[in-house]
Design a protein around this motif. Structure first.
Motif, short mmCIF file in Angstrom:
data_model
loop_
_atom_site.label_atom_id
_atom_site.label_comp_id
_atom_site.label_asym_id
_atom_site.label_seq_id
_atom_site.Cartn_x
_atom_site.Cartn_y
_atom_site.Cartn_z
N GLN A 160 0.83 -1.22 0.00
CA GLN A 160 0.00 0.00 0.00
C GLN A 160 0.85 1.26 0.00
N LYS A 161 2.06 1.18 0.58
CA LYS A 161 2.97 2.33 0.62
C LYS A 161 3.83 2.42 -0.65
N GLY A 162 3.59 1.54 -1.63
CA GLY A 162 4.29 1.64 -2.90
C GLY A 162 5.53 0.76 -3.04
N TYR A 163 5.73 -0.14 -2.11
CA TYR A 163 6.87 -1.05 -2.18
C TYR A 163 6.53 -2.25 -3.08
N VAL A 164 7.55 -2.79 -3.70
CA VAL A 164 7.43 -4.04 -4.45
C VAL A 164 8.08 -5.12 -3.58
N ILE A 165 7.35 -6.17 -3.30
CA ILE A 165 7.88 -7.26 -2.48
C ILE A 165 8.77 -8.13 -3.36
N LYS A 166 10.05 -8.21 -3.00
CA LYS A 166 11.01 -8.99 -3.76
C LYS A 166 11.13 -10.42 -3.24
N HIS A 167 10.99 -10.57 -1.93
CA HIS A 167 11.15 -11.89 -1.33
C HIS A 167 10.53 -11.88 0.07
N LYS A 168 9.97 -13.02 0.46
CA LYS A 168 9.48 -13.19 1.84
C LYS A 168 10.17 -14.41 2.43
N ASN A 169 10.51 -14.32 3.69
CA ASN A 169 11.17 -15.42 4.42
C ASN A 169 12.42 -15.90 3.68
#
Length: 119
Positions: free
Chosen positions: A21-30
Motif C-alpha cells: 500500500q505504501k508503494g513497495y514491491v515485495i522482492k522476497h518473503k522469508n
C-alpha cells in the motif's frame, strides 16, 4: 502450529500488505541464508528495505522493536549482504522494522525506517 506462530505469519501478511500500500514491491518473503532469515525484502524506487517484522498481542514489558538483539541484527546484515551479492544489485540497502501490536481485533502498525545500522 502454536498460536504465536500463527499470529507471526498473520503479522507478516499484514506487514506485506502495508508495504504494498505504501508503494513497495515485495522482492522476497522469508529469505534464508545459512542461519539468517529475512522476513521481507522490499524495494521502493532505489532503496532495498530489509524488513524485520515483530508482532505481539501486548507491549507491557518492553517495546516490540527493542526485542531485536545484536545477534539478530548481525544475521540480518549477513543475509542482506548475500542477497545483494547473489542478485548483483547496486542499490541502497536500509534495515527497517515493522511492529504490529494486536489489541483484541485492532492492529496498530508502526514502520521504523532505518531502524538500525550494521556494525
Amino acid at each position: 502450529m502454536g498460536k504465536h506462530n500463527e499470529f507471526g505469519k498473520e503479522g507478516e501478511k499484514i506487514a506485506t500488505d502495508f508495504l504494498v500500500q505504501k508503494g513497495y514491491v515485495i522482492k522476497h518473503k522469508n529469505y534464508r541464508y545459512l542461519k539468517s532469515e529475512i522476513d521481507i525484502i522490499a524495494q521502493k524506487e532505489d532503496v532495498l528495505a530489509i524488513v524485520e517484522v515483530r508482532a505481539r498481542s501486548n507491549d507491557q514489558i518492553i517495546p516490540i522493536a527493542d526485542t531485536i538483539t545484536k545477534k539478530k541484527i548481525k544475521l540480518l546484515v549477513m543475509g542482506a549482504d548475500y542477497y545483494v551479492t547473489e542478485n548483483d544489485l547496486d542499490i541502497e540497502v536500509r534495515f527497517d522494522v515493522i511492529t504490529i501490536l494486536k489489541n483484541k481485533s485492532i492492529f496498530k502498525i508502526e514502520h521504523l525506517e532505518s531502524a538500525f545500522y550494521h556494525f
